[in-house]
Design an enzyme around this catalytic site. Sequence first.
Site, PDB file in Angstrom:
ATOM      1  N   ARG A 180      46.835  52.876  37.171  1.00  0.00           N
ATOM      2  CA  ARG A 180      47.476  51.581  36.954  1.00  0.00           C
ATOM      3  C   ARG A 180      47.322  51.118  35.520  1.00  0.00           C
ATOM      4  O   ARG A 180      48.123  50.325  35.036  1.00  0.00           O
ATOM      5  CB  ARG A 180      46.844  50.508  37.860  1.00  0.00           C
ATOM      6  CG  ARG A 180      46.956  50.751  39.331  1.00  0.00           C
ATOM      7  CD  ARG A 180      46.042  49.815  40.098  1.00  0.00           C
ATOM      8  NE  ARG A 180      46.253  48.426  39.777  1.00  0.00           N
ATOM      9  CZ  ARG A 180      47.226  47.678  40.281  1.00  0.00           C
ATOM     10  NH1 ARG A 180      48.048  48.191  41.147  1.00  0.00           N
ATOM     11  NH2 ARG A 180      47.349  46.420  39.937  1.00  0.00           N
ATOM     12  N   ARG A 185      46.406  53.815  25.434  1.00  0.00           N
ATOM     13  CA  ARG A 185      47.367  53.944  24.334  1.00  0.00           C
ATOM     14  C   ARG A 185      46.684  54.295  23.021  1.00  0.00           C
ATOM     15  O   ARG A 185      45.634  53.746  22.714  1.00  0.00           O
ATOM     16  CB  ARG A 185      48.120  52.624  24.129  1.00  0.00           C
ATOM     17  CG  ARG A 185      48.831  52.138  25.345  1.00  0.00           C
ATOM     18  CD  ARG A 185      49.892  51.129  24.949  1.00  0.00           C
ATOM     19  NE  ARG A 185      50.367  50.452  26.147  1.00  0.00           N
ATOM     20  CZ  ARG A 185      49.932  49.272  26.541  1.00  0.00           C
ATOM     21  NH1 ARG A 185      49.028  48.616  25.837  1.00  0.00           N
ATOM     22  NH2 ARG A 185      50.411  48.730  27.641  1.00  0.00           N
ATOM     23  N   ARG A 230      38.902  45.648  50.706  1.00  0.00           N
ATOM     24  CA  ARG A 230      38.086  44.756  49.890  1.00  0.00           C
ATOM     25  C   ARG A 230      38.674  43.355  49.935  1.00  0.00           C
ATOM     26  O   ARG A 230      39.899  43.179  50.001  1.00  0.00           O
ATOM     27  CB  ARG A 230      38.076  45.192  48.412  1.00  0.00           C
ATOM     28  CG  ARG A 230      37.589  46.589  48.177  1.00  0.00           C
ATOM     29  CD  ARG A 230      36.125  46.751  48.379  1.00  0.00           C
ATOM     30  NE  ARG A 230      35.312  46.016  47.420  1.00  0.00           N
ATOM     31  CZ  ARG A 230      33.994  45.868  47.522  1.00  0.00           C
ATOM     32  NH1 ARG A 230      33.352  46.393  48.566  1.00  0.00           N
ATOM     33  NH2 ARG A 230      33.308  45.209  46.616  1.00  0.00           N
ATOM     34  N   ARG A 273      35.748  39.276  37.043  1.00  0.00           N
ATOM     35  CA  ARG A 273      36.565  38.670  35.987  1.00  0.00           C
ATOM     36  C   ARG A 273      36.663  37.170  36.201  1.00  0.00           C
ATOM     37  O   ARG A 273      36.389  36.668  37.291  1.00  0.00           O
ATOM     38  CB  ARG A 273      37.953  39.307  35.925  1.00  0.00           C
ATOM     39  CG  ARG A 273      38.739  39.191  37.194  1.00  0.00           C
ATOM     40  CD  ARG A 273      40.053  39.987  37.116  1.00  0.00           C
ATOM     41  NE  ARG A 273      40.743  39.945  38.393  1.00  0.00           N
ATOM     42  CZ  ARG A 273      41.788  40.676  38.714  1.00  0.00           C
ATOM     43  NH1 ARG A 273      42.313  41.522  37.851  1.00  0.00           N
ATOM     44  NH2 ARG A 273      42.357  40.566  39.899  1.00  0.00           N
ATOM     45  N   GLU A 324      35.700  35.775  40.073  1.00  0.00           N
ATOM     46  CA  GLU A 324      35.990  36.635  41.232  1.00  0.00           C
ATOM     47  C   GLU A 324      34.800  37.509  41.591  1.00  0.00           C
ATOM     48  O   GLU A 324      34.277  38.233  40.741  1.00  0.00           O
ATOM     49  CB  GLU A 324      37.171  37.550  40.922  1.00  0.00           C
ATOM     50  CG  GLU A 324      38.477  36.812  40.871  1.00  0.00           C
ATOM     51  CD  GLU A 324      39.647  37.727  40.579  1.00  0.00           C
ATOM     52  OE1 GLU A 324      39.723  38.829  41.155  1.00  0.00           O
ATOM     53  OE2 GLU A 324      40.480  37.325  39.752  1.00  0.00           O
ATOM     54  N   TYR A 383      48.243  50.159  47.635  1.00  0.00           N
ATOM     55  CA  TYR A 383      47.912  49.208  46.573  1.00  0.00           C
ATOM     56  C   TYR A 383      49.199  48.841  45.827  1.00  0.00           C
ATOM     57  O   TYR A 383      49.407  49.233  44.688  1.00  0.00           O
ATOM     58  CB  TYR A 383      46.902  49.896  45.655  1.00  0.00           C
ATOM     59  CG  TYR A 383      46.160  49.050  44.639  1.00  0.00           C
ATOM     60  CD1 TYR A 383      46.523  47.751  44.332  1.00  0.00           C
ATOM     61  CD2 TYR A 383      45.077  49.599  43.974  1.00  0.00           C
ATOM     62  CE1 TYR A 383      45.820  47.024  43.399  1.00  0.00           C
ATOM     63  CE2 TYR A 383      44.368  48.885  43.033  1.00  0.00           C
ATOM     64  CZ  TYR A 383      44.749  47.597  42.746  1.00  0.00           C
ATOM     65  OH  TYR A 383      44.053  46.880  41.805  1.00  0.00           O
ATOM     66  N   ASP A 392      51.887  46.460  43.911  1.00  0.00           N
ATOM     67  CA  ASP A 392      52.024  45.219  43.149  1.00  0.00           C
ATOM     68  C   ASP A 392      53.187  44.429  43.730  1.00  0.00           C
ATOM     69  O   ASP A 392      53.993  44.962  44.487  1.00  0.00           O
ATOM     70  CB  ASP A 392      52.308  45.539  41.684  1.00  0.00           C
ATOM     71  CG  ASP A 392      51.066  46.032  40.967  1.00  0.00           C
ATOM     72  OD1 ASP A 392      49.964  45.688  41.402  1.00  0.00           O
ATOM     73  OD2 ASP A 392      51.213  46.751  39.967  1.00  0.00           O
TER      74      ASP A 392
HETATM   75  N1  UDP Z   1      39.390  48.635  35.913  1.00  0.00           N
HETATM   76  C1  UDP Z   1      38.240  48.871  35.211  1.00  0.00           C
HETATM   77  N2  UDP Z   1      37.884  48.016  34.220  1.00  0.00           N
HETATM   78  C2  UDP Z   1      38.613  46.924  33.911  1.00  0.00           C
HETATM   79  C3  UDP Z   1      39.799  46.681  34.631  1.00  0.00           C
HETATM   80  C4  UDP Z   1      40.154  47.547  35.636  1.00  0.00           C
HETATM   81  O1  UDP Z   1      37.539  49.832  35.473  1.00  0.00           O
HETATM   82  O2  UDP Z   1      38.208  46.169  33.008  1.00  0.00           O
HETATM   83  C5  UDP Z   1      39.728  49.581  37.005  1.00  0.00           C
HETATM   84  C6  UDP Z   1      39.095  49.108  38.318  1.00  0.00           C
HETATM   85  O3  UDP Z   1      38.742  50.238  39.104  1.00  0.00           O
HETATM   86  C7  UDP Z   1      40.221  48.319  38.932  1.00  0.00           C
HETATM   87  C8  UDP Z   1      41.437  49.155  38.529  1.00  0.00           C
HETATM   88  O4  UDP Z   1      41.121  49.605  37.211  1.00  0.00           O
HETATM   89  O5  UDP Z   1      40.085  48.209  40.318  1.00  0.00           O
HETATM   90  C9  UDP Z   1      42.744  48.411  38.533  1.00  0.00           C
HETATM   91  O6  UDP Z   1      42.642  47.271  37.708  1.00  0.00           O
HETATM   92  P1  UDP Z   1      43.735  46.105  37.722  1.00  0.00           P
HETATM   93  O7  UDP Z   1      43.418  45.168  36.627  1.00  0.00           O
HETATM   94  O8  UDP Z   1      45.093  46.732  37.759  1.00  0.00           O
HETATM   95  O9  UDP Z   1      43.403  45.472  39.143  1.00  0.00           O
HETATM   96  P2  UDP Z   1      43.964  44.197  39.935  1.00  0.00           P
HETATM   97  O10 UDP Z   1      44.504  43.223  38.938  1.00  0.00           O
HETATM   98  O11 UDP Z   1      44.979  44.723  40.905  1.00  0.00           O
HETATM   99  O12 UDP Z   1      42.735  43.693  40.616  1.00  0.00           O
END
Ligand code: UDP
Length: 401
Positions: free
Chosen positions: A188, A192, A266, A297, A320, A368, A370
């Site tokens: 996901r 870059r 989860r 976060r 969260e 999963y 979006d």
């Molecule tokens: N992830 C990570 N570090 C970060 C952000 C994301 O390791 O700082 C990994 C983590 O396993 C997470 C996945 O990437 O579950 C997907 O992140 P995303 O931000 O897409 O998750 P969402 O917003 O769907 O919770």
Amino acid sequence: MAAADSAMGNNMLRGAEVLIVGAGFYGATLAERIATKLGRRVLVIDRRPHIGGNAYTELDPVTGVEIHRYGPHISHTSNAAVWDYLHRFTGFNSYRHRGFSTFGGKTYSLPINLATICQFFGRQLSPDEARTMIAEQASELGERPPANLEEKAISLVGRPLYEAFIKGYSAKQWQTDPHELPARIIERLPVRYTFEDGYFNDRFQGQPLNGYTAVFEKMLSHELIEMKLGVDFFDIKNLLPKDLPVVYTSPVDRYFDYSERDLGWRTIDIELEVMDIPDYQGTAIMNYAEEAVPYTRVTEFRHFNPERPHHVDKTLIGREYSRFARRADEPYYPIDTHNDQAIYRNYLARASQERNLHLGGRLGTYRYLDMHQAIGAALKAFETVFEPYFEGSQASLSRAT
Ligand code: UDP
């Protein structure tokens, strides 16, 4: 079924030709399409007291900020059909998400890009130099294709960046051995070798001008759509006609009464706090990569809609905390270990035996998805399953995926 029960079921349906369980994006899109394009009457029910599923938002009376009750939702897609479809119900602002992560007392740009790499290693690196360095750090797997989240992440960014930005965050987010987690979770996030620091690669991005709930209100406001909130499908299931088409977007394991065992999900606990300062963190989402910080976060909602009026001296944040979902919790994320995948396949086999059942959305298909993927899947299902079904050229609503 007793005659009285059947009468009660028909009374509740009030002529609806399809029942949609769950008023999230998958269910709302199908409801809207079936009512608008096919002129059929639809009943949408949701167990919760509001529409919108986990995309539900509401205005906080103290700060005047739109809260995303079930965590931050950001609209992004490269699918023009989905973007055009959403524009029937809302305008979007010009928000383009930029991510950040805090590690070792420093803040870095996320997803990992050339700025992150240069800052983390304290060096000025060209794209080629960075690529060569990361390739060397990522080479521990050899030729073997990555088989899980950890291997995939290391193959993409090398071990040092994995250990800083992914290992601890993923441990908190999933509490599951990273060898057991599917590689696609990490796919996901783009990586870059440029200074482009947008979180998503998608062509179309923005936040709805009046929040997500207003989008759902408009989608569901058709005269042929009836919405009943606070209704649990399992309380009415036995009252319904056996041949009623049902679109089910709640957890698939619950539908079958957990007969093949519980799937792993989860959930998130969000701790909201109003602060008497204009700006807490200067951005919408700050990730905390270290396991020692208990939350994953912090979202500061006002930054999603900077164009909207809100209290100038107050702000609202949400921390969260991720944990395993029990049956009574709201599931947010499928964990999707190998074991889960085997369980899910059994449910799928059972679902394919039910001609009038259509599973959809993140919870109904244990994927999963979006928001844009859920909407895209619903638009596709409308064309490939529901139109033929209501036109009489297809007898089953069940799907093979
Ligand atoms: N992830 C990570 N570090 C970060 C952000 C994301 O390791 O700082 C990994 C983590 O396993 C997470 C996945 O990437 O579950 C997907 O992140 P995303 O931000 O897409 O998750 P969402 O917003 O769907 O919770």
